[in-house]
Every structure is written in C-alpha cells, then in structure tokens.
Design a protein around this motif. Structure first.
Motif, short mmCIF file in Angstrom:
data_model
loop_
_atom_site.label_atom_id
_atom_site.label_comp_id
_atom_site.label_asym_id
_atom_site.label_seq_id
_atom_site.Cartn_x
_atom_site.Cartn_y
_atom_site.Cartn_z
N PRO B 37 52.17 14.58 -53.46
CA PRO B 37 51.36 14.14 -54.60
C PRO B 37 50.75 15.32 -55.38
O PRO B 37 50.65 16.42 -54.86
CB PRO B 37 50.27 13.28 -53.97
N ASN B 38 50.33 15.04 -56.59
CA ASN B 38 49.64 16.03 -57.42
C ASN B 38 48.43 16.56 -56.65
O ASN B 38 47.71 15.79 -56.02
CB ASN B 38 49.12 15.39 -58.72
N GLY B 39 48.25 17.85 -56.74
CA GLY B 39 47.06 18.44 -56.14
C GLY B 39 47.15 18.64 -54.64
O GLY B 39 46.18 19.06 -54.01
N GLY B 41 48.88 20.82 -53.06
CA GLY B 41 48.92 22.24 -52.71
C GLY B 41 50.30 22.87 -52.75
O GLY B 41 50.50 23.99 -52.25
N LYS B 42 51.25 22.23 -53.39
CA LYS B 42 52.62 22.75 -53.44
C LYS B 42 52.68 24.07 -54.22
O LYS B 42 53.28 25.04 -53.76
CB LYS B 42 53.55 21.70 -54.09
N SER B 43 52.07 24.08 -55.41
CA SER B 43 52.07 25.33 -56.18
C SER B 43 51.27 26.40 -55.46
O SER B 43 51.60 27.58 -55.52
CB SER B 43 51.48 25.10 -57.57
N MET B 86 58.31 29.77 -61.99
CA MET B 86 56.97 29.19 -62.11
C MET B 86 56.95 27.83 -62.79
O MET B 86 57.75 27.53 -63.66
CB MET B 86 56.07 30.16 -62.86
N GLN B 87 55.96 27.04 -62.35
CA GLN B 87 55.77 25.73 -62.96
C GLN B 87 55.35 25.91 -64.42
O GLN B 87 55.80 25.17 -65.29
CB GLN B 87 54.70 24.95 -62.18
N TYR B 88 54.51 26.91 -64.67
CA TYR B 88 54.07 27.20 -66.04
C TYR B 88 54.33 28.67 -66.35
O TYR B 88 53.43 29.50 -66.22
CB TYR B 88 52.59 26.88 -66.20
N1 LIG Z 1 40.07 27.66 -58.97
C1 LIG Z 1 40.11 26.52 -58.25
N2 LIG Z 1 38.98 25.97 -57.74
C2 LIG Z 1 39.02 24.85 -57.03
N3 LIG Z 1 40.13 24.16 -56.77
C3 LIG Z 1 41.28 24.65 -57.24
C4 LIG Z 1 41.35 25.84 -58.00
N4 LIG Z 1 42.63 26.08 -58.33
C5 LIG Z 1 43.34 25.06 -57.80
N5 LIG Z 1 42.54 24.22 -57.16
C6 LIG Z 1 42.92 22.97 -56.47
O1 LIG Z 1 43.92 23.19 -55.54
C7 LIG Z 1 44.62 21.98 -55.31
C8 LIG Z 1 46.10 22.26 -55.17
O2 LIG Z 1 46.62 22.63 -56.44
P1 LIG Z 1 48.18 22.89 -56.61
O3 LIG Z 1 48.39 23.37 -57.98
O4 LIG Z 1 48.66 23.73 -55.50
O5 LIG Z 1 48.76 21.42 -56.46
P2 LIG Z 1 50.25 20.88 -56.61
O6 LIG Z 1 50.59 20.23 -55.34
O7 LIG Z 1 51.14 21.97 -57.07
O8 LIG Z 1 50.07 19.77 -57.74
P3 LIG Z 1 51.05 19.31 -58.95
O9 LIG Z 1 52.03 18.37 -58.34
O10 LIG Z 1 50.15 18.58 -59.88
O11 LIG Z 1 51.69 20.52 -59.53
C9 LIG Z 1 44.26 21.07 -56.48
O12 LIG Z 1 43.38 20.06 -56.02
C10 LIG Z 1 43.55 22.00 -57.44
O13 LIG Z 1 42.58 21.32 -58.21
#
Ligand SMILES: Nc1ncnc2c1ncn2[C@@H]1O[C@H](COP(=O)(O)OP(=O)(O)OP(=O)(O)O)[C@@H](O)[C@H]1O
Ligand SMILES: [Mg+2]
Lengths: 411, 275
Positions: B37-39, B41-43, B86-88
């Motif tokens: 899911p989004n958020g 921690g994959k990135s 990169m994703q972005y």
């Molecule tokens: N500077 C920060 N302060 C607090 N939380 C952060 C910060 N940077 C990232 N996060 C949190 O880390 C968590 C993981 O983020 P990440 O980008 O790794 O998710 P993701 O799995 O890649 O999501 P997506 O599928 O949307 O790309 C998220 O909840 C994000 O809000």
C-alpha cells in the motif's frame, strides 16, 4: 497622478514571486511602487526618477557608503577609484580583432551621448580617461569584434563607445584580464533597427578592482543584448543601464557571476522605459562559495508616464554553495502609467539542491563532480539564451575554468 | 554472480521509524516484485539502499557481494553496481541528457567511453526505447512528461548495466505503448543474466511483460508475505486488507492490548485502505 482604478489594474498584471529559500538567503525586500511622481516618491532612496545625473565629478558629494547605491560596496577595497584619490598611472593594454577601432579622448562628440554619470566614480572616469576606443558598426558582421583588455598592475581609467549604425548587426566582446585598478565606462548607441550584443567578460586576477557604468541607448525597433560574465577580481561593480530612443525597442540583460572566498561582485541594473511599446528582460544568476564571497544584484526598472505598452520582467537567482557566503538581491519597479503590457520580477536565493546532487551521485558521479555539473548547468541555462553558439561555448569554457580553479566545496 | 543481501533493515526518517526489519536477497538474473500500500515504505527501502541522506539506518545490514553497502557513499554504491530508477526523477537545469549520460557512463565504467562509439551506443539505446534523438540535447528531465522521465530512467539502466537494479514504480503513469517499450528495455537487461531486478509496483499490468520470479507483499515497513507471480493476481483481486488487519493485530499485541478481533479491526480501519 494615477487613479485608484489604474493602480488596481496595474496590480493585476504584476506577477511577483519571492521565495527566499534557506536561511543564508539575503534577499532584501524589493519594491513595486505604482503611481509615483517625482514630487511624491514612495521611497526616496530608491526612486530613480529623482536621481541626480551629471558629467561633472564635483557636482557629486563624496561617497560615504551610506548611500542606497553604495551600501553594499566595501569602499576601502576600491583604493580611491571612487573619490579621485587613485590617480591613473597608465592604461590597460588592448588588443582588437574583428573591426577597426579608433582611439578617442574625453572630448570626442560621442562621449557622453549615451551615458550621463549617476555617481562621482563614473564622472571621474568619464572626465579623466586618456585613451578610449570607438567601435563603429555598420552592416552585418559575421564574426564578433573582440576588445581584449589586460591589466599589468596600473591604476587606469578607460572608455569604450560602440556606435551601431541603423540596421547594423554585430556582437562586441570586452574581455578583462590581468591585474588593475580600473574604472572604465562603456556606451552603446544602438541605431534604429540595429541588433547589438555586448559581452563584458571579467576574468581579472584576484586582486583587481573594476568599476564600469555600461549605458545603452536603443533606437526605434532595435535590439540590444547585454551579457555580463563576472568571474575574477577582488571587487567588480558594474552598472548596466538602458534607455530607449524610440518605440519598439527591446533590451535583454543576461548576467552571471561566480564569487569565491573574499570576492565582491556587484551588478546594478537600471532599465528606464520612457518610449512606448518597448520591452526589457533581465536574467541574472550568481553563485557564491566560501568565506566573504558576496554578490549583489540590484534591478531597478522605471516605467515613465509616457511608456505605454511597456513589457518588462526581471529575474534573479542566487545559489549559496556554502553558508559563509552571501548574495543580496533587490528588485525595484516604479510604474507611472497604467497602460502597460506586463511588468514583474522574481528573486530567489537558495541553497544547493540536495536532490539534484543525489540524482547525479546515484549515477556514480562523485559529489565534487556533481556539484560542478549542477553549478555549470545553473549558469549554462543563461548562456543557452544568448543564441550565438560560438560565444556560448567560449563562455562555458571560461566558467569551467573558473569552477576548476575554485576551491572545492566542502561536503 | 552478484547478490544483494538486505538483513533486518530498520530505517527512520526524522525519528519516525519507516522500515521495521526488511529481509530480502536478490541475485543476478532474478526478478523480484514488491507490492504494498501507499506509504508502506517501498520507496524508503529503495532510497535507503541507494544511500539517500534523508534516511537514517538504525539497524541491519545491506551487502553487495559481501561488501558493506551502508559504508559506501551514494556514488560508490552506484559504481559498485547498484542502480535506482526513481519514482520521481529529478530535473537538472542546464545539464543536457547527453552530457549527463556520458558523465554517468564515465563514472560507472571507470573511464570515458570513446566519443565515436559512445555516440553510437547512446543513439542505439535511445532508438530501442523509441526516444526522439532530440532528447539528447534537452536538459535532464526538464519539461519531460511523466512517461518520458521513466523512459529516460530505463535508458540509463541500459547504458549503465548495473548488477542490481531497483525500479521504483517505473510503470506508473505510462501509456500502454510506453509500458511495453519500457518493459522490453528491462527485459533486455534481464536477458544478459548479469542483473538482478527489484520491481516496485502497484499494478499487475507490468507483470504481464516482466515476469517476476518472486512477489513480496510489503506492509508497514516490512515484507509480510512472499510467493510466486500468482500472489500478484491475488493481491489485485483482494487488496491488502488481510495483511493490514494482521499487522494491526501484531501492533496491538506488541502494545500489550487485548488481542480481540474488534480492537484489531478498529485499528485496521483507522488506516486508509487501498482502493
Ligand atoms: N520527512 C518525513 N517525515 C515523516 N514521515 C515521512 C517523511 N518522509 C517520508 N515519510 C513517510 O514515510 C512513509 C513511507 O514513505 P514511502 O515513500 O517509502 O512509501 P511508499 O511505500 O513508497 O508509498 P507509495 O506507494 O505512495 O509510493 C510514508 O508514510 C511517508 O509519509
Ligand atoms: Mg513510493
């Protein structure tokens, strides 16, 4: 006097953006004054309308450093170039390629035809220079005219007049190298329908000082491009200005400066719109690195009551490579007419973008090399706008050399 | 044969723990897909392996062929053979794509490629990815559309030939043709057998082109399930609800709360569920 309605409509067309990123960004509050008249300037210190102009050095009071125009300049480092105590001991060596050049003195009729000094320093150089150069441009020149000035340790006053006849098209390059305390003004007369690019390249040795008012008068439907590249010297203070002799003129100011530890590089621009339907664009970028590195950019634009249909925009971007360096940026816009096509300015001073650094490093490029690439790119963006490929390459090489010799940025 | 080993990796951002013990081994020639899911921690995982300074490794290890990756700078990791699409992707004003690519190739290969051969190589790689040659003289990512940025990332993948490639949502925002072109690029690199691939994605549509050997479900900062490519289809049909509920129950257990179903369901519902 502008009515409240006029002021409102002007406010609609002004797009102002100010984003001071990073704590070391010294972006001073610029100003936009609408509906000012000579009798009621909004901010007398900044108002260009009320500025005194004279060819007589004695008409100006001694510069103290408290004046709005001089508050950023470390006067002691001018060694008397601003108050007449630095007596000229010689002239810069000059080599000319690309066109015949005539040697002139202060009594030549074209001297003072584009420039009326705004301060004592410029007036002194205008009155007392021994050998000036007159470049006459007629027709279309395929190759740039290059005036290469070299200092060999002297105190010198100089003067350059570029007289472009109607419909002439040419690039004139002024190169400055070596060691000198030099105060020299430049006047550019851009005839009707002419297209002139003036490049002022400062590659001085570390201890040099350079003062220069660079005034252009742009004729009807003519184009003028000023390119300023300031890399070397202990203190460089240039005043590029433009006025328009007729409607339809266009002026573009492109500038970049890279200040290392201890260097003071100051650029004060003034665009004076009095003719109708003229255009101006100012784009300046500076990078500062190391203790005491300081750039100053002042962008004054005045749109007089008669200058209907004016289209102007100013942009200044500064990159702080180390926290002990400083960049000051002050855009000022005075507008006396409601009938303009567009007016605005943007100024931003920010730290190095860590995401760009990461992106390049993630491709194996070392941190030092990545910084060099990003800074070069930051400047290249401006050079890409010149539109003269051979000149672009030459200036990129000058910047590459400068970045190569600059002390590496600490990680 | 290259192998990347991630062991019990814990990572935080600004004192907030994001990764909570990731274990993953990727070998050259293998393709792994991570879905979550989004958020979740994959990135964060991708950036941590690449060495982005924003992320703090609090415990765990990452090694590439036994070498300690975490002790390396970002550029050392890339030169050791890690690559992150990169994703972005970041814009770099004033730096042309061709200058950028040549600098990167020079850094990764340890010597500047011969200009004539390089021009040909770059041109071929761009043609294979159906990129207009005009991109070579444009500034890096500046004004690129989302899909063009992703093609440019895969262009770098093909030119740099890493040991381990992490592709963070390279498929997001691609139209059907671009998806095929980009997938073919990834498959060309895979076909050499010299590169291990970690594909982070939300969609099974890319898995029709790139067949993963392993699919990992990533929830709340760690891998909670592993399987073959059939697991991806199951996720597409059912979403992450059951994993989120289990994770919430674990969290409740850890907090010493009564592990009753209602509590777990309540906690699970307090998170945004994927749609
Ligand atoms: N500077 C920060 N302060 C607090 N939380 C952060 C910060 N940077 C990232 N996060 C949190 O880390 C968590 C993981 O983020 P990440 O980008 O790794 O998710 P993701 O799995 O890649 O999501 P997506 O599928 O949307 O790309 C998220 O909840 C994000 O809000
Ligand atoms: Mg992500």
């Amino acid at each position: 006097m502008a009515s409240a309605d006029a002021a409102l409509s002007i406010a609609d067309v002004i797009a102002t953006e100010r984003d001071a990123l990073g704590k070391q960004g010294h972006t001073s509050e610029g100003s936009i004054a609408v509906g000012v008249t000579p009798s009621t300037p909004k901010n007398p210190a900044d108002a260009r309308v009320t500025r005194m102009l004279s060819r007589d050095p004695d008409a100006f009071a001694v510069i103290t450093g408290r004046e709005e125009d001089w508050r950023f300049t470390p006067l002691a480092r001018l060694h008397g170039l601003h108050d007449g105590t630095a007596a000229p001991t010689g002239v810069l060596e000059v080599t000319v390629t690309g066109a015949p050049v005539e040697t002139i003195g202060p009594d030549h009729p074209l001297v003072g035809s584009a420039l009326t000094p705004v301060d004592k320093a410029a007036a002194l150089a205008l009155r007392d220079f021994k050998e000036g150069q007159l470049v006459t441009l007629d027709g279309e020149l395929a190759e740039p005219v290059v005036l290469s000035f070299r200092g060999t340790g002297q105190v010198s006053y100089g003067h350059v007049v570029v007289d472009a006849k109607p419909f002439a098209k040419a690039v004139v390059v002024l190169e400055h190298t070596g060691q000198a305390l030099h105060s020299g003004n430049v006047e550019v007369l851009v005839g009707d329908g002419a297209d002139v690019t003036l490049v002022s390249l400062q590659e001085w040795d570390d201890s040099s000082v350079h003062l220069s008012a660079q005034a252009a008068v742009v004729g009807r439907d003519a184009r003028f491009t000023s390119v300023v590249v300031s890399l070397g010297g202990d203190l460089v203070r240039l005043n590029p200005t433009v006025t328009y002799a007729g409607p339809g003129g266009s002026a573009e100011f492109l500038g970049l400066a890279f200040a290392d530890a201890g260097q003071h590089l100051e650029h004060r621009l003034f665009v004076d719109h009095e003719a109708r339907n003229c255009r101006s664009r100012v784009t300046y970028k500076t990078a500062v690195q190391g203790e005491g590195a300081h750039t100053v950019w002042i962008g004054d634009v005045l749109i007089r009551a008669a200058a209907e249909g004016t289209d102007t925009y100013e942009l200044n971007r500064n990159l702080l490579l180390t926290p002990d360096a400083r960049a000051d940026s002050v855009p000022n816009l005075e507008i006396e007419t409601g009938e303009i096509a567009g007016a605005g300015h943007a100024s931003a001073t920010g730290r190095f973008d860590d995401e760009q650094l990461f992106y390049l490093q993630s491709r194996g490029i070392t941190a030092d090399e990545a910084r060099r690439i990003v800074v070069l790119g930051f400047f290249t963006e401006i050079l890409q706008q010149i539109g003269v490929p051979s000149l672009e390459e030459r200036l990129i090489t000058a910047i590459e050399n400068e970045l190569g010799t600059a002390a590496q940025v600490p990680a | 044969m290259a192998v990347l080993e991630i062991r019990d990796l814990h990572v935080s951002v600004e004192d907030k723990q994001i990764l909570a013990g990731v274990n993953l081994t990727i070998r050259a020639g293998e393709t792994h897909a991570i879905m979550g899911p989004n958020g979740s921690g994959k990135s964060t995982l991708a950036y941590s392996v690449a060495g982005h300074p924003k992320y703090t490794i609090t415990s765990g290890t990452v090694t590439l062929d036994g070498e300690d990756v975490l002790a390396m700078s970002v550029d050392e990791r890339a030169r050791a053979g890690l690559f992150l699409a990169m994703q972005y992707p970041v814009e770099v004003p004033g730096v042309t794509v061709s200058n950028f690519l040549r600098s990167a190739a020079t850094a990764v290969r340890g010597e500047a490629p011969k200009l004539r051969l390089w021009v040909k190589e770059q041109k071929q790689a761009m043609t294979a990815l159906e990129m207009d040659p005009a991109f070579a003289s444009r500034n890096v990512n500046e004004g690129f559309s989302g899909g063009e940025k992703k093609r440019h990332e895969i262009l770098q993948l093909e030119l740099l030939k890493p040991k381990i490639a992490i592709l963070d949502e390279t498929d997001s925002g691609l139209d059907v043709d671009a998806l095929r072109v980009v997938s073919e690029g990834v498959n060309r690199v895979h076909a050499t057998g010299e590169t291990g691939t970690l594909l982070i994605t939300h969609y099974t549509r890319i898995l029709k082109y790139i067949v993963p050997d392993f699919v990992h479900v990533f929830v709340a900062g760690r891998i909670v399930e592993e399987g073959g490519k059939e697991l991806a289809d199951e996720l597409e049909a059912n979403g992450y609800a059951k994993y989120l509920a289990a994770d919430a129950a674990d969290a409740a257990d850890a907090a010493g709360a009564a592990p009753d179903a209602a509590g777990a369901a309540g906690a699970a519902l307090s998170r945004p569920l994927p749609v």
